[in-house]
Enzyme design. Sequence first.
Site, mmCIF file in Angstrom:
data_model
loop_
_atom_site.group_PDB
_atom_site.id
_atom_site.type_symbol
_atom_site.label_atom_id
_atom_site.label_comp_id
_atom_site.label_asym_id
_atom_site.label_seq_id
_atom_site.Cartn_x
_atom_site.Cartn_y
_atom_site.Cartn_z
ATOM 1 N N LYS A 9 -15.226 7.714 -3.582
ATOM 2 C CA LYS A 9 -16.468 7.959 -2.830
ATOM 3 C C LYS A 9 -17.075 9.301 -3.208
ATOM 4 O O LYS A 9 -18.289 9.421 -3.382
ATOM 5 C CB LYS A 9 -16.189 7.899 -1.318
ATOM 6 C CG LYS A 9 -15.737 6.521 -0.834
ATOM 7 C CD LYS A 9 -15.138 6.520 0.570
ATOM 8 C CE LYS A 9 -14.398 5.205 0.818
ATOM 9 N NZ LYS A 9 -13.564 5.231 2.044
ATOM 10 N N LYS A 60 -9.044 13.542 5.017
ATOM 11 C CA LYS A 60 -8.183 12.355 4.981
ATOM 12 C C LYS A 60 -7.160 12.542 6.085
ATOM 13 O O LYS A 60 -7.070 13.628 6.676
ATOM 14 C CB LYS A 60 -7.507 12.195 3.614
ATOM 15 C CG LYS A 60 -6.857 13.477 3.077
ATOM 16 C CD LYS A 60 -6.265 13.261 1.680
ATOM 17 C CE LYS A 60 -7.246 13.483 0.551
ATOM 18 N NZ LYS A 60 -7.330 12.414 -0.428
ATOM 19 N N ARG A 61 -6.392 11.507 6.403
ATOM 20 C CA ARG A 61 -5.347 11.675 7.406
ATOM 21 C C ARG A 61 -4.442 12.844 7.000
ATOM 22 O O ARG A 61 -4.205 13.085 5.806
ATOM 23 C CB ARG A 61 -4.530 10.385 7.533
ATOM 24 C CG ARG A 61 -5.284 9.274 8.255
ATOM 25 C CD ARG A 61 -5.627 9.659 9.668
ATOM 26 N NE ARG A 61 -4.434 9.727 10.481
ATOM 27 C CZ ARG A 61 -4.055 8.786 11.343
ATOM 28 N NH1 ARG A 61 -4.806 7.717 11.542
ATOM 29 N NH2 ARG A 61 -2.956 8.931 12.037
ATOM 30 N N HIS A 100 0.804 -1.231 0.000
ATOM 31 C CA HIS A 100 0.000 0.000 0.000
ATOM 32 C C HIS A 100 0.834 1.276 0.000
ATOM 33 O O HIS A 100 0.275 2.358 0.188
ATOM 34 C CB HIS A 100 -0.928 0.052 1.217
ATOM 35 C CG HIS A 100 -1.953 -1.036 1.262
ATOM 36 N ND1 HIS A 100 -3.244 -0.864 0.812
ATOM 37 C CD2 HIS A 100 -1.874 -2.306 1.697
ATOM 38 C CE1 HIS A 100 -3.919 -1.990 0.987
ATOM 39 N NE2 HIS A 100 -3.113 -2.881 1.520
ATOM 40 N N THR A 149 -8.906 6.247 -1.816
ATOM 41 C CA THR A 149 -10.210 5.618 -2.041
ATOM 42 C C THR A 149 -11.326 6.628 -1.825
ATOM 43 O O THR A 149 -12.429 6.448 -2.351
ATOM 44 C CB THR A 149 -10.414 4.406 -1.104
ATOM 45 O OG1 THR A 149 -9.967 4.756 0.206
ATOM 46 C CG2 THR A 149 -9.644 3.209 -1.591
ATOM 47 N N LYS A 154 0.180 14.256 1.436
ATOM 48 C CA LYS A 154 -1.191 14.517 0.962
ATOM 49 C C LYS A 154 -1.428 16.013 0.742
ATOM 50 O O LYS A 154 -2.426 16.418 0.167
ATOM 51 C CB LYS A 154 -2.206 13.949 1.955
ATOM 52 C CG LYS A 154 -2.170 12.434 2.092
ATOM 53 C CD LYS A 154 -3.181 11.945 3.125
ATOM 54 C CE LYS A 154 -3.049 10.465 3.452
ATOM 55 N NZ LYS A 154 -3.709 9.602 2.437
#
Length: 824
Positions: free
Chosen positions: A671, A556-557, A363, A667, A562
């Site tokens: 969504k 998100k985290r 991952h 992911t 990110k």
Amino acid sequence: AWRKFSPKGFTSKEDFEAECVRHIETTLARSLFNCDELAAYSGTALAFRDRLIIDWNKTQQRQTFADQKRIYYLSLEFLMGRALDNAMLNVGLKNVAKQGLDELGFRIEDIINQEHDAALGNGGLGRLAACFLDSMASLNYPAWGYGLRYRYGIFKQEIENGYQVEIPDYWLDFNPWEFPRHDVTVDVQFFGWVNKYTDDEGKQVVSWQDGEMVTAVAYDVPVPGYGTSTVNNLRLWSSKASSGEFDFAKFNSGDYESAVADQQRAETISAVLYPNDNLERGKELRLKQQYFWCAASLHDIIRRFKKTQRKWSEFPDQVAIQLNDTHPTLAIVELQRILIDKEGLEWNAAWDIVTKTFGYTNHTVLPEALEKWSVPLIQNLLPRHLQIIYDINLFFLQTVERRFPKDREMLSRVSIIEESNPKMVRMAYLAIVGSHKVNGVAELHSDLIKTTIFKDFVKVYGPDKFTNVTNGITPRRWLHQANPRLSELIASKLGSYEFLKDLTLLNKLEPFVDDKEFKKEWAEIKYANKVRLAQHILKSNGVSVNPKALFDVQVKRIHEYKRQQLNIFGVIHRYLAIKSMTPEERKKLAPRVSIFGGKAAPGYWMAKTIIHLINKVGEVINKDPDVGDLLKVIFLEDYNVSKAEIIIPASDISEHISTAGTEASGTSNMKFVLNGGLVIGTLDGANIEITREIGEENVFLFGNLAEDVEDLRHNHFYGDYSVNPELLKVFECIKSGTFGDEAAFGALISAIVDHGDYYLVSDDFDSYCKTHDLIDESYKNQDKWVSKSIQSVARMGFFTSDRCINEYADSIWNIEPLAVKEEA
Ligand code: 26Q
């Protein structure tokens, strides 16, 4: 005959009410006179649970009888969220419950909201495991999840004065969805020493002796499928002190305190989920968790296999084990140990079984996230396993040497043991060597692992061992449950809810992309979802936001890769632009709400600083009268699965803006699009495939490509390089104290200005801001925007986790669904 009297569960509204009340009064021993919402939740959950148990038992019997291959999904994280709504959907009696609860004086939404999230995961990897369980059950695969029953899930996040504060998440007070199996236990050994000797018959014997024993107790959670009576099992292990003679001796000899201390030490193993996401830190307790869970799970799997009385060589025909990242890699070593030390198989015969059994999913390519364990740590905790790891490595390196004679560099590069001080075991390498298939989670990511971190292994094994299975999400939770009105509207056009089982049917929406009436309803639903989120924001943040504004969401985290920092710098840039505009210019601007959410690992100081900055920027902007409705900045506390179910359906634009090449898949991007939101994103992870499916015209792409990242980074140090001037203005604004305490944010700035801007924030800043301007322009044309939204949803069929699970089944597990004959 007993079947006649066994509980069948309710079917009518009246029976539901009776069951609910019976459970409140008898199972919970509560009076109906003080029946609050929590009691009503409990009664409802127990009534639905009864229905599930019947199918659960049948499923297990059917799978045992069928005696075919099963899949075992080993994951240290299962981010399940709430279970009741999903149970209602799958049992199919939600409406009955709604009416019944109504008569009892409750609204079903309020009752559903009583449930505590099962938050046994950090983020993407844990939620993926939960989506996979849903799909495996829905597709009738005989599948078990194996994990740890943490007493504390991921911490609850509170924001105090703009700072993240962590609160323990004790979630087990009342959990109707788990069944303790005090009779299903496994004793797991730690420490001790290895005794090699020759027995009376002259046979070499290896035995792992002494040390300490901890007992694993099984807790089972039913996993219902949608539109099927299959209910699979998620088995979570809880640790307790083993009641061996050793402890009794201590108690009896009066060493009471130390006996109790032993007990607590044992219980510590399953006490808490490690809150790191994409960062590994070699803590002994984490290694203990990993071995405890691997050993218990394997023992359980082997116990089940032995009941079939088959030969060991048939083990891989009965058992497929999928490793969710390297966290369960010790299962490989444990199976080899059992086969050679306990079952007396020859090394090669055992190893053949092992490699046919396991598959490994990677991952991440981030080096700081790749697991390594120090040799001395393993030597102490698992002495026999260390020997086996060395033997695995020896045999592996011998085969490498035969293929690449005299290439010593190659040998040291692929060695499972890193020759550092102390020596380290590279878990990803061990997982590759011990598995028959290795997969990444999106096309770009699967290509990257082959060309970067695992490229030597491609040379050794050839390319076929490495494959891609692009992630997916369950449309049951992420469309139907989270966005019931949208699901209903889609069903009204498609004629049924069949799309929840075959998501490619969404393509039948394409003819409605320009249907005026349909578009109006589509837009109304988005608006209603935004109103609901606005209400939530008012309650939680005390800020009133205009639901007509463009909702721009990044949840998100929190992680530098990110790039939430890019987003907040962009917000400040926008703020400065607004401040310098004339009133006329301001009138032309599309109002915006920038919404952030996500947890920082408690020890990740930079991530916490980003949260602090977002909150401080919000405090200033939200009360600036020059800005008004044009810009609001919201940080939503404690982002989790159930909050996601409110936030995701309410977004107009969501941000998936990682430095190209760093986000394995993502992911939430899937969504958001499935809920009719558009996305701004980099060419990273699954963004690329989403773009391919829904069309470039429906995605706001920006930024540098993965293939250019390395050169750009190099250029930061050795080239003729300067930071983007617009970004420098943002920095000046921060440094002048606009958002208070400028020193607090210095590290965010110097990471870019002084330390090489590893995540390319400056390189991508201009492209990012321009793309946001484009978004503003596009949003003004609502008509076109809604068409894009519908067209995107129509083309999202590929991203169901059902497709994903079928790919695993075909290309990695070699397993077929088990047909269910539904009763009339
Ligand atoms: C490792 C060692 C010690 C302690 C903690 C960990 C640890 C825990 C969790 C390391 C990594 C994680 C979680 C990783 C994760 O969530 N990865 C995400 O997986 C998603 C599903 O494939 C992808 O979509 C995301 O891109 C990826 O970041």
